[in-house]
Design an enzyme around this catalytic site. Structure first.
Site, short mmCIF file in Angstrom:
data_model
loop_
_atom_site.label_atom_id
_atom_site.label_comp_id
_atom_site.label_asym_id
_atom_site.label_seq_id
_atom_site.Cartn_x
_atom_site.Cartn_y
_atom_site.Cartn_z
CG HIS A 12 -0.34 -0.06 2.57
ND1 HIS A 12 -0.91 -0.93 3.43
CD2 HIS A 12 0.65 0.66 3.12
CE1 HIS A 12 -0.23 -0.58 4.73
NE2 HIS A 12 0.98 0.13 4.16
CG HIS A 196 7.98 -1.34 3.73
ND1 HIS A 196 7.34 -2.48 4.11
CD2 HIS A 196 7.28 -0.12 4.11
CE1 HIS A 196 6.26 -1.96 4.43
NE2 HIS A 196 6.02 -0.74 4.48
CD GLU A 243 2.78 -1.59 6.30
OE1 GLU A 243 2.69 -0.48 6.85
OE2 GLU A 243 3.14 -1.79 5.46
C1 DHB Z 1 6.02 3.42 2.27
C2 DHB Z 1 5.49 2.24 2.51
C3 DHB Z 1 4.39 1.87 3.28
O1 DHB Z 1 3.87 0.80 3.86
C4 DHB Z 1 3.94 3.08 4.05
O2 DHB Z 1 2.96 3.01 4.75
C5 DHB Z 1 4.51 4.54 3.36
C6 DHB Z 1 5.35 4.71 2.56
C7 DHB Z 1 7.09 3.85 1.25
O3 DHB Z 1 7.92 2.82 0.64
O4 DHB Z 1 7.24 4.79 0.59
FE FE Z 2 2.56 0.74 5.40
#
Ligand code: DHB
Ligand code: FE
Length: 283
Positions: A12, A196, A243
């Site tokens: 997302h 991430h 997540e």
């Molecule tokens: C990003 C990823 C995310 O899950 C989020 O909530 C906000 C930003 C990103 O990779 O920029």
């Molecule tokens: Fe996120």
């Protein structure tokens, strides 16, 4: 009667909405990611769900650090988006399904999940982005009712992977025991991930090996990730990679096993290893 037609798992990242608003889907950076949604949309065209139960983590638009429910269920007639500070366009309100929401709440609390119920709820990019990816046409989105379910993955302590899995199973039982007048078709969505980390010394951290193992586990070995604690998952997948708990919850709702319809994995979108999966009930 109600039945679960499948589970959609989707990244997302906010910049996805920016790319869609600029019609940049065909650009070299974006194409390998957006191509992963063609089979998702084709599948949705076929199965035509009425309701989406959207398991997601709110990032501060609806809950902030002062009040952070571990699990919450939206019971509102509609859900508004708002400016989140990402510079992405605000999306129209999503229609709710209070009757199904309250059935979920009664069933889940009946199974001893101590939920927060929300008769008003804002939804952030964790709902709006996957909804836009799955139903790019606003008229199609207006025809889908949503029941948002939040799982805290922004402030320690997080619920364990095991607890999220159990929540997903209970959601599965709640939906299949719902006595709807129509033949209600419900799709589960699990949004976020995959690996991430957006901040600190490990900003930009991605773990492809773990992601691919997790993706592989979803069909046949769905409880595989429940061996890990919240701290383990942060170490293995980054501070926002946790997540994937949303994916686990959405998968666990497919009680009788799952069959893979499509999956895509692409590094990177922004700072994120982007993943997309559709699973159908095996039987
Ligand atoms: C990003 C990823 C995310 O899950 C989020 O909530 C906000 C930003 C990103 O990779 O920029
Ligand atoms: Fe996120």
């Amino acid at each position: 009667m109600a039945r679960i037609v499948g589970s959609i798992m989707s990244t997302h990242v906010p910049s996805i909405a920016g790319a869609m608003s600029r019609h940049a889907e065909g650009e070299p950076y974006w194409k390998p990611f957006f191509d992963g949604y063609e089979p998702v949309r084709a599948w949705l065209d076929e199965v035509r769900p009425d309701v989406a139960v959207v398991v997601h983590n709110d990032h501060g638009l609806n809950f902030f650090l002062d009040k952070m429910p571990t699990f919450a269920v939206g019971c509102a007639p509609q859900y508004l988006h708002a400016d989140e500070g990402w510079g992405i366009p605000e999306v129209e309100p999503f229609p709710g399904d209070p009757q199904l929401s309250w059935h979920l709440v009664e069933s889940l609390i009946g199974e001893e999940f101590d939920l927060t119920t929300c008769q008003e709820m804002l939804v952030d990019h964790a709902v709006t982005n996957p909804m836009q990816l799955c139903w790019p046409d606003p008229d199609d989105r207006a025809a889908i009712r949503i029941v948002p379910v939040t799982v805290n993955t922004v402030m320690f302590p997080y619920p364990s992977a095991r607890r999220c899995y159990a929540l997903g199973e209970a959601i599965g039982r709640a939906i299949t025991s719902y006595d709807a007048e129509e033949d209600l078709k419900v799709v589960l969505m699990g949004t976020g991930g995959l690996s991430h980390q957006l901040e600190g010394r490990r900003a930009g951290f991605i773990n492809k090996e773990f992601d691919l193992r997790f993706l592989e586990s979803l069909t046949e070995e769905p409880a595989w990730a429940t061996q890990y604690s919240g701290e383990d998952l942060v170490r293995l997948t980054g501070s926002q990679g946790v997540e994937l708990l949303m994916w686990l919850t959405a998968r666990a709702a497919l009680l009788g096993g799952a069959r893979k319809v499509t999956s895509n994995y692409h590094i990177p979108i922004s700072n994120t290893a982007a993943g997309t999966v559709v699973l159908e009930p095996a039987a």
